[in-house]
Design a protein around this motif. Structure first.
Motif, mmCIF file in Angstrom:
data_model
loop_
_atom_site.group_PDB
_atom_site.id
_atom_site.type_symbol
_atom_site.label_atom_id
_atom_site.label_comp_id
_atom_site.label_asym_id
_atom_site.label_seq_id
_atom_site.Cartn_x
_atom_site.Cartn_y
_atom_site.Cartn_z
ATOM 1 N N TYR A 45 0.813 -1.209 0.000
ATOM 2 C CA TYR A 45 0.000 0.000 0.000
ATOM 3 C C TYR A 45 0.852 1.267 0.000
ATOM 4 O O TYR A 45 0.592 2.186 -0.768
ATOM 5 N N THR A 48 2.338 2.040 -3.309
ATOM 6 C CA THR A 48 1.282 2.430 -4.243
ATOM 7 C C THR A 48 0.852 3.863 -3.975
ATOM 8 O O THR A 48 0.699 4.654 -4.905
ATOM 9 N N PHE A 49 0.660 4.205 -2.696
ATOM 10 C CA PHE A 49 0.283 5.571 -2.346
ATOM 11 C C PHE A 49 1.336 6.565 -2.842
ATOM 12 O O PHE A 49 1.006 7.630 -3.363
ATOM 13 N N TRP A 52 0.983 7.093 -6.533
ATOM 14 C CA TRP A 52 -0.153 7.965 -6.822
ATOM 15 C C TRP A 52 0.212 9.431 -6.600
ATOM 16 O O TRP A 52 -0.142 10.290 -7.397
ATOM 17 N N LEU A 53 0.907 9.716 -5.506
ATOM 18 C CA LEU A 53 1.236 11.107 -5.178
ATOM 19 C C LEU A 53 2.288 11.706 -6.117
ATOM 20 O O LEU A 53 2.489 12.912 -6.115
ATOM 21 N N GLN A 55 1.979 11.447 -9.357
ATOM 22 C CA GLN A 55 1.269 11.712 -10.607
ATOM 23 C C GLN A 55 1.024 13.207 -10.793
ATOM 24 O O GLN A 55 0.986 13.971 -9.838
ATOM 25 N N ARG A 58 -1.670 16.236 -9.611
ATOM 26 C CA ARG A 58 -1.632 15.548 -8.328
ATOM 27 C C ARG A 58 -3.049 15.138 -7.922
ATOM 28 O O ARG A 58 -3.974 15.928 -7.994
ATOM 29 N N PRO A 59 -3.208 13.892 -7.514
ATOM 30 C CA PRO A 59 -4.530 13.439 -7.081
ATOM 31 C C PRO A 59 -4.882 13.996 -5.700
ATOM 32 O O PRO A 59 -4.049 14.591 -5.016
ATOM 33 N N PHE A 61 -5.587 12.931 -2.114
ATOM 34 C CA PHE A 61 -5.338 11.782 -1.242
ATOM 35 C C PHE A 61 -5.510 12.251 0.195
ATOM 36 O O PHE A 61 -4.701 13.018 0.708
ATOM 37 N N TYR A 75 -8.755 8.097 -2.361
ATOM 38 C CA TYR A 75 -7.934 8.526 -3.494
ATOM 39 C C TYR A 75 -8.852 8.955 -4.633
ATOM 40 O O TYR A 75 -9.691 8.171 -5.082
ATOM 41 N N ASP A 77 -8.816 11.144 -8.457
ATOM 42 C CA ASP A 77 -8.043 11.860 -9.468
ATOM 43 C C ASP A 77 -8.964 12.396 -10.552
ATOM 44 O O ASP A 77 -10.173 12.173 -10.531
ATOM 45 N N ARG A 93 -11.318 6.787 -6.990
ATOM 46 C CA ARG A 93 -10.749 5.502 -7.412
ATOM 47 C C ARG A 93 -10.780 4.453 -6.318
ATOM 48 O O ARG A 93 -10.954 3.269 -6.590
#
Length: 181
Positions: A45, A48-49, A52-53, A55, A58-59, A61, A75, A77, A93
């Motif tokens: 996890y 993965t987090f 994601w951050l 990207q 920025r998503p 979170f 999460y 996006d 997501r």
């Protein structure tokens, strides 16, 4: 971001912020940690987090933490297409709360904080009946409930939609729950 008697709600924007938190891992038989998304490919996890951050854009979170232990997260996006009326579309997501805290509104609150961060529409594809009930209770709608569906979901079946006016109604209804509103 916010705090209640049990949890602190935090928007994470930097990969390094994750290192401040313990992400408890478990399995469905023990129920002591996060496990649901392992079956969908999330083995680690925290890694993965962090991915994601990294990207762009920025998503969103948001986490709920007790001390330095993450107990819930959401999460969101940006969807690649805009709604038919030109509004942006965000995709919720994933969301997960530790099994021991489910039913205590922690996941609900972390979702409220995340919804404060979006404009336009939010869509979600619930993976379980329980998840579908959770989101429908928040105001998400089936595409068929609209006179004309505001988002082209012809290639994306199973999504629910939270229109902007329903998001605002939801946030206004729970203004007392989410501090800093």
């Amino acid at each position: 971001m916010g705090k209640d008697t049990d949890c602190t709600y935090i928007k994470l924007e930097n990969v390094l912020d994750l290192d401040k938190f313990v992400v408890p891992m478990g399995d469905s038989s023990k129920g002591g940690g996060f496990y649901f998304f392992r079956g969908l490919g999330i083995k680690d996890y925290k890694s993965t987090f962090k991915a994601w951050l990294r990207q762009f854009p920025r998503p969103i979170f948001i986490i709920a933490a007790k001390g330095n232990t993450m107990v819930s997260w959401v999460y969101i996006d940006v969807w690649s297409d805009r709604a038919l009326d030109g509004e942006p579309v965000y995709v919720l997501r994933a969301i997960e709360t530790l099994p021991s805290l489910r039913g205590r509104k922690v996941g609900f609150k972390v979702t409220l904080y995340a919804l404060k961060e979006v404009v336009g529409y939010t869509i979600v594809k619930p993976l379980t009946r329980e998840a579908a009930r959770f989101f429908k209770k928040m105001g998400f709608m089936e595409p068929e409930e609209f006179r004309k569906c505001p988002i082209d979901l012809t290639q994306h079946h199973g999504y629910l939609i939270l229109p902007p006016y329903r998001r605002e109604m939801l946030l206004n209804s729970y203004r007392h729950v989410i501090s800093g509103y």
